[in-house]
Design a protein around this motif. Structure first.
Motif, PDB file in Angstrom:
ATOM      1  N   VAL A  41       1.960   7.690  -4.546  1.00 18.55           N
ATOM      2  CA  VAL A  41       0.634   7.453  -5.409  1.00 18.55           C
ATOM      3  C   VAL A  41      -0.369   7.394  -4.224  1.00 18.55           C
ATOM      4  O   VAL A  41      -1.496   7.945  -4.420  1.00 18.55           O
ATOM      5  N   ILE A  42      -0.369   6.312  -3.604  1.00 15.96           N
ATOM      6  CA  ILE A  42      -1.281   6.142  -2.553  1.00 15.96           C
ATOM      7  C   ILE A  42      -0.394   5.953  -1.182  1.00 15.96           C
ATOM      8  O   ILE A  42       0.183   4.840  -1.247  1.00 15.96           O
ATOM      9  N   PRO A  43      -0.324   6.973  -0.440  1.00 16.34           N
ATOM     10  CA  PRO A  43       0.573   6.782   0.672  1.00 16.34           C
ATOM     11  C   PRO A  43       0.306   5.831   1.479  1.00 16.34           C
ATOM     12  O   PRO A  43      -0.907   5.532   1.962  1.00 16.34           O
ATOM     13  N   GLY A  44       1.502   5.004   2.013  1.00 10.33           N
ATOM     14  CA  GLY A  44       1.330   4.007   2.592  1.00 10.33           C
ATOM     15  C   GLY A  44       1.092   2.662   2.166  1.00 10.33           C
ATOM     16  O   GLY A  44       0.878   1.582   2.848  1.00 10.33           O
ATOM     17  N   PHE A  45       0.987   2.597   0.693  1.00 10.71           N
ATOM     18  CA  PHE A  45       0.666   1.527  -0.055  1.00 10.71           C
ATOM     19  C   PHE A  45       1.342   1.533  -1.291  1.00 10.71           C
ATOM     20  O   PHE A  45       2.012   0.344  -1.804  1.00 10.71           O
ATOM     21  N   LEU A  46       1.448   2.814  -2.273  1.00  8.37           N
ATOM     22  CA  LEU A  46       1.944   2.626  -3.499  1.00  8.37           C
ATOM     23  C   LEU A  46       2.686   3.795  -3.848  1.00  8.37           C
ATOM     24  O   LEU A  46       2.437   4.952  -3.646  1.00  8.37           O
ATOM     25  N   ASN A  47       3.862   3.631  -4.202  1.00 12.04           N
ATOM     26  CA  ASN A  47       4.921   4.552  -4.987  1.00 12.04           C
ATOM     27  C   ASN A  47       5.479   4.369  -6.371  1.00 12.04           C
ATOM     28  O   ASN A  47       5.295   3.138  -6.827  1.00 12.04           O
ATOM     29  N   TRP A  48       5.591   5.383  -7.152  1.00 12.08           N
ATOM     30  CA  TRP A  48       6.412   4.993  -8.176  1.00 12.08           C
ATOM     31  C   TRP A  48       7.581   5.382  -7.790  1.00 12.08           C
ATOM     32  O   TRP A  48       8.315   6.299  -7.426  1.00 12.08           O
ATOM     33  N   VAL A 127       5.061  -1.467  -4.200  1.00 10.72           N
ATOM     34  CA  VAL A 127       4.066  -1.904  -3.312  1.00 10.72           C
ATOM     35  C   VAL A 127       4.736  -1.968  -1.826  1.00 10.72           C
ATOM     36  O   VAL A 127       5.645  -2.773  -1.840  1.00 10.72           O
ATOM     37  N   TYR A 128       4.227  -1.248  -0.778  1.00 13.27           N
ATOM     38  CA  TYR A 128       4.947  -1.383   0.435  1.00 13.27           C
ATOM     39  C   TYR A 128       3.859  -1.041   1.616  1.00 13.27           C
ATOM     40  O   TYR A 128       2.358  -0.609   1.363  1.00 13.27           O
ATOM     41  N   TYR A 129       4.005  -1.486   2.743  1.00  9.82           N
ATOM     42  CA  TYR A 129       3.042  -1.381   3.998  1.00  9.82           C
ATOM     43  C   TYR A 129       4.028  -1.205   5.035  1.00  9.82           C
ATOM     44  O   TYR A 129       4.775  -2.408   5.434  1.00  9.82           O
ATOM     45  N   ARG A 130       4.065  -0.122   5.655  1.00  9.43           N
ATOM     46  CA  ARG A 130       4.693   0.127   7.050  1.00  9.43           C
ATOM     47  C   ARG A 130       6.307  -0.016   6.443  1.00  9.43           C
ATOM     48  O   ARG A 130       6.928   0.473   5.530  1.00  9.43           O
ATOM     49  N   GLU A 131       6.739  -1.025   7.162  1.00 10.79           N
ATOM     50  CA  GLU A 131       8.503  -1.318   6.877  1.00 10.79           C
ATOM     51  C   GLU A 131       8.561  -2.396   5.702  1.00 10.79           C
ATOM     52  O   GLU A 131       9.888  -2.736   5.338  1.00 10.79           O
ATOM     53  N   TRP A 132       7.403  -3.013   5.408  1.00 10.85           N
ATOM     54  CA  TRP A 132       7.657  -4.145   4.437  1.00 10.85           C
ATOM     55  C   TRP A 132       7.654  -3.490   3.127  1.00 10.85           C
ATOM     56  O   TRP A 132       6.736  -2.657   2.775  1.00 10.85           O
ATOM     57  N   SER A 133       8.300  -3.876   2.120  1.00 11.70           N
ATOM     58  CA  SER A 133       8.229  -3.401   0.818  1.00 11.70           C
ATOM     59  C   SER A 133       8.585  -4.281  -0.534  1.00 11.70           C
ATOM     60  O   SER A 133       9.313  -5.493  -0.101  1.00 11.70           O
ATOM     61  N   TYR A 134       7.616  -4.783  -1.112  1.00  9.21           N
ATOM     62  CA  TYR A 134       7.802  -5.656  -2.281  1.00  9.21           C
ATOM     63  C   TYR A 134       8.720  -5.081  -3.307  1.00  9.21           C
ATOM     64  O   TYR A 134       8.830  -3.832  -3.476  1.00  9.21           O
ATOM     65  N   PRO A 135       9.578  -6.265  -3.956  1.00  5.44           N
ATOM     66  CA  PRO A 135      10.516  -5.567  -4.819  1.00  5.44           C
ATOM     67  C   PRO A 135       9.878  -4.730  -5.991  1.00  5.44           C
ATOM     68  O   PRO A 135       8.733  -5.128  -6.548  1.00  5.44           O
ATOM     69  N   VAL A 136      10.503  -3.621  -6.561  1.00  9.46           N
ATOM     70  CA  VAL A 136       9.989  -2.791  -7.321  1.00  9.46           C
ATOM     71  C   VAL A 136       9.809  -3.602  -8.558  1.00  9.46           C
ATOM     72  O   VAL A 136      10.620  -4.458  -8.975  1.00  9.46           O
ATOM     73  N   PHE A 137       8.601  -3.450  -9.291  1.00 10.77           N
ATOM     74  CA  PHE A 137       8.359  -4.362 -10.635  1.00 10.77           C
ATOM     75  C   PHE A 137       7.847  -3.441 -11.782  1.00 10.77           C
ATOM     76  O   PHE A 137       7.619  -1.946 -11.453  1.00 10.77           O
TER      77      PHE A 137
END
Length: 163
Positions: A41-48, A127-137
């Motif tokens: 959705v926002i490359p480098g930050f947000l995916n569905w 929500v993620y940044y590089r190698e870090w990813s917050y758990p999907v919610f």
């Protein structure tokens, strides 16, 4: 003596959270197949990214034998009941208490619907940044989290405002 108006009308906010949560999960289930495939959705930050959670936050107890479903169902019902009772004792104009409670109740019941219907919660916001990813919610999780943070923040500043 006429009873003071309470904040139960804020349960309309809970209903809005539930409807938006369930509609967004329906969309995720129909648009994001197969599960686990990111849709930027926002490359480098947000995916569905469609995911399913049989546990609670951060997949807590997700690997348990199935009893956790009913534990979290009971927990959601009890917590929602306590918060509705709190709303019933809250003055209608006390939005700093009622707004967060309405968000939390809506989020808890949104995820409760998933647990009762499918024995798992549908998540899709990553929500993620590089190698870090917050758990999907999901949106219900947003309601719970934002409501809880608001309760804490308003609670911390309420003491300073009275002083």
């Amino acid at each position: 003596m006429k009873p003071k108006p309470n904040a139960l009308n804020w349960l309309l906010l809970s209903a809005v959270v539930i409807v938006l949560d369930q509609l967004s999960k329906w969309w995720a289930l129909t648009a994001l197949q197969p599960a686990g495939v990111p849709h930027p959705v926002i490359p480098g930050f947000l995916n569905w990214t469609l995911a399913f959670n049989t546990g609670a936050a951060f997949s807590f107890l997700a690997d348990s034998a199935g009893w956790q479903r009913w534990f979290f169902v009971v927990l959601a019902v009890v917590i929602s009941g306590v918060l509705v009772g709190w709303l019933a004792r809250t003055a209608r104009g006390d939005w700093k208490t009622a707004l967060p409670l309405g968000l939390i109740v809506g989020g808890a019941l949104g995820n409760l619907i998933d647990r009762l219907h499918a024995a798992q919660v549908t998540d899709f916001i990553q929500v993620y940044y590089r190698e870090w990813s917050y758990p999907v919610f999901n949106l219900a999780d947003c309601g719970i989290t934002v409501g809880a943070v608001m309760l804490v923040v308003f609670g911390l500043f309420a003491g300073k405002a009275k002083a």
